[in-house]
Design an enzyme around this catalytic site. Structure first.
Site, mmCIF file in Angstrom:
data_model
loop_
_atom_site.group_PDB
_atom_site.id
_atom_site.type_symbol
_atom_site.label_atom_id
_atom_site.label_comp_id
_atom_site.label_asym_id
_atom_site.label_seq_id
_atom_site.Cartn_x
_atom_site.Cartn_y
_atom_site.Cartn_z
ATOM 1 N N SER A 113 0.875 -1.185 0.000
ATOM 2 C CA SER A 113 0.000 0.000 0.000
ATOM 3 C C SER A 113 0.909 1.231 0.000
ATOM 4 O O SER A 113 2.096 1.130 0.335
ATOM 5 C CB SER A 113 -0.890 0.004 1.244
ATOM 6 O OG SER A 113 -0.094 0.232 2.398
ATOM 7 N N TYR A 155 22.628 -2.334 -1.098
ATOM 8 C CA TYR A 155 21.655 -2.044 -2.171
ATOM 9 C C TYR A 155 21.284 -0.561 -2.213
ATOM 10 O O TYR A 155 20.424 -0.164 -2.984
ATOM 11 C CB TYR A 155 20.446 -2.983 -2.126
ATOM 12 C CG TYR A 155 19.603 -3.008 -0.868
ATOM 13 C CD1 TYR A 155 18.901 -1.881 -0.442
ATOM 14 C CD2 TYR A 155 19.457 -4.186 -0.145
ATOM 15 C CE1 TYR A 155 18.101 -1.924 0.680
ATOM 16 C CE2 TYR A 155 18.659 -4.237 0.989
ATOM 17 C CZ TYR A 155 17.985 -3.090 1.400
ATOM 18 O OH TYR A 155 17.187 -3.124 2.517
HETATM 19 C C1 HXC Z 1 3.670 -5.423 3.471
HETATM 20 C C2 HXC Z 1 3.462 -4.205 5.427
HETATM 21 C C3 HXC Z 1 4.268 -5.146 6.114
HETATM 22 C C4 HXC Z 1 4.773 -6.266 5.379
HETATM 23 C C5 HXC Z 1 3.663 -3.608 7.507
HETATM 24 N N1 HXC Z 1 3.111 -3.282 6.332
HETATM 25 N N2 HXC Z 1 4.390 -4.736 7.402
HETATM 26 N N3 HXC Z 1 3.173 -4.351 4.117
HETATM 27 N N4 HXC Z 1 4.452 -6.372 4.068
HETATM 28 N N5 HXC Z 1 5.536 -7.202 5.959
HETATM 29 C C6 HXC Z 1 2.243 -2.144 6.056
HETATM 30 C C7 HXC Z 1 1.011 -2.139 6.938
HETATM 31 O O1 HXC Z 1 -0.012 -2.958 6.399
HETATM 32 C C8 HXC Z 1 0.610 -0.658 6.922
HETATM 33 O O2 HXC Z 1 -0.047 -0.289 5.726
HETATM 34 C C9 HXC Z 1 1.957 0.049 6.887
HETATM 35 O O3 HXC Z 1 2.924 -0.922 6.391
HETATM 36 C C10 HXC Z 1 2.401 0.495 8.270
HETATM 37 O O4 HXC Z 1 2.410 -0.650 9.135
HETATM 38 P P1 HXC Z 1 2.409 -0.517 10.722
HETATM 39 O O5 HXC Z 1 2.546 -1.865 11.280
HETATM 40 O O6 HXC Z 1 1.230 0.328 11.154
HETATM 41 O O7 HXC Z 1 3.719 0.394 10.944
HETATM 42 P P2 HXC Z 1 4.604 0.630 12.226
HETATM 43 O O8 HXC Z 1 3.902 0.167 13.470
HETATM 44 O O9 HXC Z 1 5.090 2.038 12.146
HETATM 45 O O10 HXC Z 1 5.854 -0.380 12.037
HETATM 46 C C11 HXC Z 1 6.861 -0.135 11.071
HETATM 47 C C12 HXC Z 1 7.331 -1.412 10.384
HETATM 48 C C13 HXC Z 1 7.738 -2.488 11.431
HETATM 49 C C14 HXC Z 1 8.487 -1.023 9.461
HETATM 50 C C15 HXC Z 1 6.186 -1.969 9.549
HETATM 51 O O11 HXC Z 1 8.195 -3.660 10.747
HETATM 52 C C16 HXC Z 1 8.809 -1.990 12.356
HETATM 53 O O12 HXC Z 1 8.496 -1.415 13.411
HETATM 54 N N6 HXC Z 1 10.107 -2.147 11.987
HETATM 55 C C17 HXC Z 1 11.246 -1.655 12.795
HETATM 56 C C18 HXC Z 1 12.395 -2.611 12.826
HETATM 57 C C19 HXC Z 1 12.839 -3.158 11.476
HETATM 58 O O13 HXC Z 1 12.111 -3.102 10.467
HETATM 59 N N7 HXC Z 1 14.070 -3.725 11.478
HETATM 60 C C20 HXC Z 1 14.652 -4.319 10.315
HETATM 61 C C21 HXC Z 1 15.739 -3.470 9.803
HETATM 62 S S1 HXC Z 1 16.722 -4.512 8.826
HETATM 63 P P3 HXC Z 1 -1.659 -0.177 5.626
HETATM 64 O O14 HXC Z 1 -1.904 0.325 4.234
HETATM 65 O O15 HXC Z 1 -2.187 -1.564 5.857
HETATM 66 O O16 HXC Z 1 -2.105 0.805 6.677
HETATM 67 C C22 HXC Z 1 17.356 -3.812 7.498
HETATM 68 C C23 HXC Z 1 18.414 -4.713 6.863
HETATM 69 C C24 HXC Z 1 18.706 -4.416 5.453
HETATM 70 O O17 HXC Z 1 17.018 -2.736 7.143
HETATM 71 C C25 HXC Z 1 19.698 -5.338 4.752
HETATM 72 C C26 HXC Z 1 19.828 -6.755 5.236
HETATM 73 C C27 HXC Z 1 20.929 -7.564 4.586
#
Ligand code: HXC
Ligand code: NAP
Length: 293
Positions: A113, A155
């Protein structure tokens, strides 16, 4: 030994560093080493309970109690201004920033989305420029030399399918790093980046290498052991050593650089004939015989 601390004792004595996302994963490991080297460290992210628990463990493990956990959403500029004020009140001044906080997940892009796209770009790119701008204004106004380190990925320059919001955002962070390395050098503010390959953390692994995928043939092909020429993942101390060097004065002539620490992973994907690694010796023998004939 690749898990040994590198810098000499007290290398970061007198420095106060803000580490975004410092309560978990790589942010935690970098913060730990900074504390061991004598720095004051402010760890900040959204979940105060996680930060407070991490701060307690960090103090205990390093013997350095100068660790300050603060709640902050890097997407909100006013949150960062509040973190800066509290940090200055507690430690007198701030000399460094590590832009480490991130959000990421794997998905075909057409399934995202617009909110999902925004979420990752806002945490990674907007979060980084918010922190950089707030700290930068403070450093320039108070004539404080400083170092900014941003954690990107390889990347950021190759791009990558299935993590497109993250690739766009990390590319932006790299552009910010290189741009301000020049523009703000006159204020003695240095900008560098680290591009890590795979370093296992719960945050990255649960989102990017879920167990259900890891057990499949594709999962095995994607595994770091298979993809990385050195045949292993990174040790957190290896990254912490590099990060500590880049925020310390030992690197005072390093500016505008991105240092890759990935065991050769990205360059393996780039070299046209690198997959010949998988060719058995018998085939090389056969080709040699044919050539000699
Ligand atoms: C598709 C997704 C999704 C998924 C969430 N969304 N997860 N879409 N696939 N797996 C969508 C949701 O449906 C929503 O859209 C929107 O994203 C926001 O989701 P929320 O859960 O409300 O967001 P939030 O609570 O702010 O959480 C953020 C997050 C979460 C990014 C989604 O995963 C998080 O808190 N991450 C923090 C830690 C993290 O990601 N660490 C990894 C870093 S590793 P809609 O339209 O439904 O409202 C990295 C490594 C890189 O970067 C290289 C590795 C080799
Ligand atoms: P992680 O533990 O999930 O770290 C992400 C951190 O960001 C968390 O502490 C999270 O804390 C914080 N965060 C997320 N959204 C935030 C927001 N809006 N405001 C403030 N903080 C926020 O993952 P990691 O593997 O250690 O990743 C650290 C960095 O390394 C990231 O920049 C990542 O892209 C990079 N990287 C990692 C790898 C790897 O293999 N691990 C490889 C290449 C690059 P809260 O949830 O409390 O907010």
């Amino acid at each position: 030994m690749y898990n040994q601390p590198m810098l000499k004792e007290n290398s970061l004595q007198g420095k106060t560093l803000i580490v975004t996302g410092g309560g978990t994963g790589l942010g935690y490991s970098m913060s730990k080493y900074f504390l061991e080297l004598g720095a004051n460290v402010v760890i900040m992210s959204r979940k105060l309970d996680v930060l407070e628990e991490s701060a307690q463990i960090l103090s205990k493990e390093t013997g350095n109690t100068n660790v300050l956990p603060l709640a902050c959403d890097v997407r909100k500029y006013e949150d960062i201004e509040a973190v800066l004020k509290t940090s200055v009140d507690k430690f007198g001044k701030v000399n460094g920033l590590v832009n480490n906080a991130a959000g990421n997940f794997i998905s075909p892009t057409e399934r995202l989305s617009n909110r999902a796209f925004d979420t990752v770009v806002d945490i990674v790119l907007k979060g980084t420029y918010n922190c950089t701008l707030a700290l930068g204004k403070y450093w320039i106004e108070n004539q404080i030399p400083a170092s900014v380190l941003s954690i990107v990925t390889t990347y950021a320059w190759t791009g990558s399918g299935y993590v497109v919001p993250s690739a766009c955002a990390k590319a932006g962070v790299l552009a910010l790093t290189r741009s301000l390395a020049v523009e703000w050098a006159k204020y003695k503010i240095r900008f560098n980046a680290i591009a890590p390959g795979p370093f296992p953390t719960p945050g990255a692994w649960e989102r990017l290498f879920p167990p259900a995928l890891a057990e499949t043939d594709l999962g095995k092909k994607l595994s770091p052991e298979h993809r990385v020429p050195l045949g292993r993942v990174g040790e957190h101390q290896e990254l912490a050593n590099l990060a500590a060097y880049l925020v310390s004065d030992f690197s005072s002539y390093v500016n505008g650089e991105v240092i890759t620490i990935d065991g050769g992973e990205w360059i393996k994907g780039a070299g046209e004939f690198n997959d010949l690694n998988e060719m058995p010796n018998q085939m090389w023998d056969f080709l040699e015989q044919m050539r000699k004939k």
